[in-house]
Design a protein around this motif. Sequence first.
Motif, PDB file in Angstrom:
ATOM      1  N   ARG A  41     119.192  39.178  53.666  1.00  0.00           N
ATOM      2  CA  ARG A  41     120.601  39.416  53.897  1.00  0.00           C
ATOM      3  C   ARG A  41     120.752  40.146  55.230  1.00  0.00           C
TER       4      ARG A  41
ATOM      5  N   ASN B 222     126.095  37.315  47.496  1.00  0.00           N
ATOM      6  CA  ASN B 222     125.681  38.696  47.271  1.00  0.00           C
ATOM      7  C   ASN B 222     125.711  39.052  45.786  1.00  0.00           C
TER       8      ASN B 222
ATOM      9  N   LEU C 110     127.168  45.947  49.409  1.00  0.00           N
ATOM     10  CA  LEU C 110     127.304  44.549  49.792  1.00  0.00           C
ATOM     11  C   LEU C 110     128.741  44.063  49.669  1.00  0.00           C
TER      12      LEU C 110
ATOM     13  N   ASP D 156     126.325  41.222  55.794  1.00  0.00           N
ATOM     14  CA  ASP D 156     126.455  41.204  54.334  1.00  0.00           C
ATOM     15  C   ASP D 156     126.707  42.582  53.746  1.00  0.00           C
TER      16      ASP D 156
END
Length: 303
Positions: A23, A267, A261, A51
């Motif tokens: 991420r 996510n 996140l 993210d």
Amino acid sequence: MTAAQPWPIKFQIGARTLFSIRRRLVRVPLELRDVLSGEVPVLPPLPPGGDGWSVTSLPEPLLDRVRPDSGFAFVRQRYTRYHTDLTIGFDAWFAGLSGNARSGLKRKAKKLAEANEGSLDVRTYRTAQELAEFHGIARRVAERTYQEKLLGAGLPNDIPFRAAMQGKGARREAFGWLLFVGGTPIAYLYCPMTAGDVRYDYVGHDPSWSEWSPGSVLHMAAFRTLFDEPAALRFDFTEGEGQHKRQFATGGTACADLLLLRGTMGNRATVKALRAFDGGVERVKRARDWPVVGPLVARVRRG
């Protein structure tokens, strides 16, 4: 604006990473002085395509006070961030250890001294030139350590790292130590210093000497140096637990690593998978004393 870097979110059992999901995260690593201040860290703006944030060593009392404007938070791990007060003097620190710890360290140091014709051979490196020499020798040890072979976390060998090390040495802001037996290096420790905080950054020893506890003996010798250094105020054991850290520390702060996140489907799926995986690992840990499960867990952790 702080950049969001591709960062692996690891699915681990012990030191072994089974797989990871990347991420784009903005890392917010808290230094010891930040941890001890008790102040709420300010999250940098999240750039386009990011993210979220990865906040490490966040004191647990601050967990509910660090949140993104939207999205969700996930605590990845909890631990104590240990440190040692380097202003109290070596004798006071050593007297504060348990009787078993003191006798054990003395016995181990004596054993290694006897293997080296009666005296410990610990060498300290401070200047840029000395640290360049230290790096070349320590790399020979690092290549044989489990930190490098298993975790990829041995003393780095890239040009930027070596340049930063020598820059620190030129400012007297770094310490390197090597333990030799019979002229052969068997353990190393490298610690940079920032604003009086000495970081426990890179450590390793030749695995063929593991039963001699060279890392603990070298660290005790390093503490003798640090307690005599006026500029050194605290020793920062950084993130993570460990018997060695608990034994040598004079204090600690309960901390957590926090993922913050954005609320995207990807996510959410990542966090759902993490929760399921971490929960499964925790259940296996509780069952590792079972006759069948215990040996299997140990085998997976060793890889």
